[in-house]
Write an enzyme that holds these catalytic residues in place. Sequence first.
Site, PDB file in Angstrom:
ATOM      1  N   GLY A  90      34.161  37.620  40.310  1.00 24.07           N
ATOM      2  CA  GLY A  90      34.811  37.347  41.597  1.00 24.07           C
ATOM      3  C   GLY A  90      35.811  38.457  41.860  1.00 24.07           C
ATOM      4  N   ALA A 140      38.891  38.821  41.044  1.00 19.84           N
ATOM      5  CA  ALA A 140      39.674  39.198  39.866  1.00 19.84           C
ATOM      6  C   ALA A 140      38.794  39.931  38.850  1.00 19.84           C
ATOM      7  CB  ALA A 140      40.306  37.957  39.241  1.00 19.84           C
ATOM      8  N   HIS A 160      44.187  20.847  50.075  1.00 23.05           N
ATOM      9  CA  HIS A 160      44.315  21.616  51.318  1.00 23.05           C
ATOM     10  C   HIS A 160      44.273  20.670  52.519  1.00 23.05           C
ATOM     11  CE1 HIS A 160      43.649  24.600  54.362  1.00 23.05           C
ATOM     12  NE2 HIS A 160      43.648  25.577  53.476  1.00 23.05           N
ATOM     13  N   ARG A 190      50.962  23.808  52.447  1.00 20.83           N
ATOM     14  CA  ARG A 190      49.807  22.912  52.282  1.00 20.83           C
ATOM     15  C   ARG A 190      50.156  21.563  51.682  1.00 20.83           C
ATOM     16  NH1 ARG A 190      45.430  27.437  50.284  1.00 20.83           N
ATOM     17  NH2 ARG A 190      45.329  28.417  52.318  1.00 20.83           N
TER      18      ARG A 190
HETATM   19  C1  LIG Z   1      36.579  27.603  50.965  1.00 22.48           C
HETATM   20  C2  LIG Z   1      37.683  28.411  50.375  1.00 22.48           C
HETATM   21  C3  LIG Z   1      38.390  29.307  51.158  1.00 22.48           C
HETATM   22  C4  LIG Z   1      39.428  30.056  50.616  1.00 22.48           C
HETATM   23  N1  LIG Z   1      40.113  30.925  51.419  1.00 22.48           N
HETATM   24  C5  LIG Z   1      41.112  31.666  50.889  1.00 22.48           C
HETATM   25  C6  LIG Z   1      41.826  32.589  51.698  1.00 22.48           C
HETATM   26  O1  LIG Z   1      41.571  32.728  52.889  1.00 22.48           O
HETATM   27  N2  LIG Z   1      42.814  33.300  51.131  1.00 22.48           N
HETATM   28  C7  LIG Z   1      43.138  33.189  49.808  1.00 22.48           C
HETATM   29  O2  LIG Z   1      44.037  33.873  49.353  1.00 22.48           O
HETATM   30  N3  LIG Z   1      42.448  32.321  49.015  1.00 22.48           N
HETATM   31  C8  LIG Z   1      41.455  31.572  49.520  1.00 22.48           C
HETATM   32  N4  LIG Z   1      40.768  30.703  48.714  1.00 22.48           N
HETATM   33  C9  LIG Z   1      40.994  30.728  47.255  1.00 22.48           C
HETATM   34  C10 LIG Z   1      40.286  31.953  46.646  1.00 22.48           C
HETATM   35  O3  LIG Z   1      39.043  32.136  47.280  1.00 22.48           O
HETATM   36  C11 LIG Z   1      40.043  31.806  45.151  1.00 22.48           C
HETATM   37  O4  LIG Z   1      41.205  31.364  44.517  1.00 22.48           O
HETATM   38  C12 LIG Z   1      39.655  33.156  44.547  1.00 22.48           C
HETATM   39  O5  LIG Z   1      38.601  33.727  45.276  1.00 22.48           O
HETATM   40  C13 LIG Z   1      39.275  33.018  43.088  1.00 22.48           C
HETATM   41  O6  LIG Z   1      38.832  34.262  42.630  1.00 22.48           O
HETATM   42  P1  LIG Z   1      38.511  34.506  41.110  1.00 22.48           P
HETATM   43  O7  LIG Z   1      38.037  35.911  40.997  1.00 22.48           O
HETATM   44  O8  LIG Z   1      39.668  34.098  40.287  1.00 22.48           O
HETATM   45  O9  LIG Z   1      37.325  33.481  40.776  1.00 22.48           O
HETATM   46  P2  LIG Z   1      35.869  33.257  41.434  1.00 22.48           P
HETATM   47  O10 LIG Z   1      35.670  33.982  42.690  1.00 22.48           O
HETATM   48  O11 LIG Z   1      35.668  31.776  41.432  1.00 22.48           O
HETATM   49  O12 LIG Z   1      34.903  33.913  40.390  1.00 22.48           O
HETATM   50  C14 LIG Z   1      34.639  33.323  39.148  1.00 22.48           C
HETATM   51  C15 LIG Z   1      33.623  34.165  38.426  1.00 22.48           C
HETATM   52  O13 LIG Z   1      33.523  33.702  37.089  1.00 22.48           O
HETATM   53  C16 LIG Z   1      32.164  33.512  36.732  1.00 22.48           C
HETATM   54  N5  LIG Z   1      32.137  32.458  35.710  1.00 22.48           N
HETATM   55  C17 LIG Z   1      32.813  31.287  35.694  1.00 22.48           C
HETATM   56  N6  LIG Z   1      32.561  30.627  34.554  1.00 22.48           N
HETATM   57  C18 LIG Z   1      31.720  31.390  33.846  1.00 22.48           C
HETATM   58  C19 LIG Z   1      31.102  31.245  32.588  1.00 22.48           C
HETATM   59  N7  LIG Z   1      31.317  30.199  31.811  1.00 22.48           N
HETATM   60  N8  LIG Z   1      30.255  32.221  32.186  1.00 22.48           N
HETATM   61  C20 LIG Z   1      30.013  33.316  32.950  1.00 22.48           C
HETATM   62  N9  LIG Z   1      30.596  33.507  34.141  1.00 22.48           N
HETATM   63  C21 LIG Z   1      31.435  32.560  34.575  1.00 22.48           C
HETATM   64  C22 LIG Z   1      31.470  33.164  38.018  1.00 22.48           C
HETATM   65  O14 LIG Z   1      30.096  33.455  37.911  1.00 22.48           O
HETATM   66  C23 LIG Z   1      32.208  34.100  38.981  1.00 22.48           C
HETATM   67  O15 LIG Z   1      31.643  35.384  38.915  1.00 22.48           O
HETATM   68  C24 LIG Z   1      39.754  29.913  49.256  1.00 22.48           C
HETATM   69  C25 LIG Z   1      39.061  29.008  48.467  1.00 22.48           C
HETATM   70  C26 LIG Z   1      38.053  28.240  49.037  1.00 22.48           C
HETATM   71  C27 LIG Z   1      37.405  27.202  48.198  1.00 22.48           C
END
Ligand SMILES: Cc1cc2nc3c(=O)[nH]c(=O)nc-3n(C[C@H](O)[C@H](O)[C@H](O)COP(=O)(O)OP(=O)(O)OC[C@H]3O[C@@H](n4cnc5c(N)ncnc54)[C@H](O)[C@@H]3O)c2cc1C
Length: 637
Positions: free
Chosen positions: A42, A44, A266, A330
């Site tokens: 994702g 991060a 939310h 929120r």
């Molecule tokens: C509908 C919605 C709208 C949003 N809008 C906003 C916004 O406008 N602004 C904002 O700041 N935030 C927003 N958020 C929050 C934000 O999108 C998330 O907090 C953020 O994108 C999380 O990013 P991340 O990289 O931490 O995780 P994610 O994007 O969830 O990525 C997780 C990754 O880990 C991998 N993974 C997980 N477990 C495993 C495993 N066991 N083995 C292998 N791979 C694994 C997945 O495949 C994926 O690649 C929103 C959230 C939602 C639900």
Amino acid sequence: MELRSNIPSGPLEKKWEKHRFEMKLVNPANKRKYSVIVVGSGLAGAGGAASMAELGYKVKCFCYQDSPRRPHSIAAQGGINAAKNYHNDGDSVFRLFYDTVKGGDFRAREANVYRLAEVSGNIIDQCVAQGVPFAREYGGLLDNRSFGGAQVSRTFYARGQTGQQLLLGAYQALERQIGLGSVEMFPRHEMQELIIVEGRARGIVVRDMVTGEVETHLADAVCLATGGYGNVFYLATYAKGCNGTAIWRAYKKGAAFANPCFTQIHPTCIPVTGEYQSKLTLMSESLRNDGRIWVPKAKGDKRAPGEIPEEERDYYLERMYPSFGNLAPRDISSRAAKRVCDEGRGVGPTGLGVYLDFEDAIKRLGRNTIEEKYGNLFEMYERITDENPYNVPMRIYPATHYTMGGLWVDYDLMSTIPGLFVLGEANFSDHGANRLGASALMQGLADGYFVIPYTIGNYLAREKFTPVPSDHPEVRAAEQALTERTKRLLSIQGKRTPTSFHRELGKIMWEHCGMARDKKGLEQGLAMIPKLREEFWKNLRVPGSGEELNQSLEHAGRVADFLELGELMCLDALERDESCGSHFRTEHQTPDGEAKRNDKDFCHVAAWEFRGEGKKPTRNVEPLVYENVELAVRSYK
Ligand SMILES: Cc1cc2nc3c(=O)[nH]c(=O)nc-3n(C[C@H](O)[C@H](O)[C@H](O)COP(=O)(O)OP(=O)(O)OC[C@H]3O[C@@H](n4cnc5c(N)ncnc54)[C@H](O)[C@@H]3O)c2cc1C
């Protein structure tokens, strides 16, 4: 367990700079000798993997989707915060820092939040350089809008699909490194075990989700960027695949789990319509820039919204929080919606809904402007509800959306297991007890692009590594644990599907550990979850085998972990005997129904330590010290 936050000394605004100077560096020519595993692609994970590979480290990146292009980050709609002050409306790094600490109800670490605000501007520059098509004003400057909990416009956006556009930037950076051979990508691989050798994280065991093969990957450090665990509630705005497995397995190997009960509800989601619904949909907070939230003044008023005259409407957020109005944070907006619905003034067939109305905005700005800003969100709403929000107000209700809790990390994003770093929503983050809108994308990208590339080097340069043999007892034990769990899940052959257990757990969590919590309810939840878990292990049915693509098996494994994590969330909520941010204990509220903190006893991070199966985990505490902001009663009035 010792919780050393490793916050650098010195003035707040100099900490990060000083720390970066004092860090040990890895010589550019030596970087390729180090290997790093990144679980998650994702914002991060992709940001971190691409940046570390760009520096020269050998990176392996894993995700469970069929492509790193599809993580949940892609769903983010509304925008990303940065203290650029483009609108000249009084924003600054300090204001973003202050808003975030206050928004989190004074339960986040000052130093981390300040760093986040400090690098926020770099994120926008980086994304623009990657070609992210942020919305622009007529003169060409990047446009901004407002999000909850702020009185300035600092949210950068790309229509209602900011996450998708940001992820395309991060994904391209990642693909470039894949093309160059510095990142090896493993889609459709699910991490199920962490390997710890001599006290340090040295690898992971994954299941190839297509063939079922068990694979071991070893490295010098491991980064988890696996997202949030809000799907423990079953109904949530998360993508269906989001789960807590990676961080839960790390917790069981010794990584402390911080503030598990801090979950964000939310305020603006499409209300639940039926018993068999499997997913909830967010209507972005950005809509609250122009939409006005209201319910009828009279209880049980069943008239169509257009038939209710202005003087019989209660624009309750504008009434209760005049300075922030519809952009109250929120947690506060969600509770206000619950309160008016509990009073019998909710709208829609279930009575669990409030209106989000664009009539005034359309009159003021014209339909074209509204369409330009929010067109895709309006379209999505219409497709789901069959109602046209240009003509009738949207109906919305709070839903689970984000987890502020997660694995505990120090200033360097390292967990309590040396060599295990945690980025993005998976860590306990900088948002305290409530995250402000548009700050998750900021945090994920800050961690990935601007923090881990430095701090990983500081760790690698200080340690000595010898290769871990593939037959090391810890490796063998981790592989065996995965194989045995798979076998066990397949062998039960009971009568209930993973979904039915998940749905039942979600109901328990929502009812007992949801928007409002109390001692009695939490104790009930704590009694119910172990019973459900026991039934799960006796009566689960997973068809098919482990040597093929088996989505039922994948789901079962994740539900098994949710059944344990849910219990820890209830325990954490029970022991935090105060209200703060999203954690609203009904026993602790002000006369006008606001959360009442207890700074004397709870101004700390609670970090839970696994003590073994069936044993109560230990609650460790990291005190929070506020030197730059005053611990004040949070007010948005
Ligand atoms: C509908 C919605 C709208 C949003 N809008 C906003 C916004 O406008 N602004 C904002 O700041 N935030 C927003 N958020 C929050 C934000 O999108 C998330 O907090 C953020 O994108 C999380 O990013 P991340 O990289 O931490 O995780 P994610 O994007 O969830 O990525 C997780 C990754 O880990 C991998 N993974 C997980 N477990 C495993 C495993 N066991 N083995 C292998 N791979 C694994 C997945 O495949 C994926 O690649 C929103 C959230 C939602 C639900």
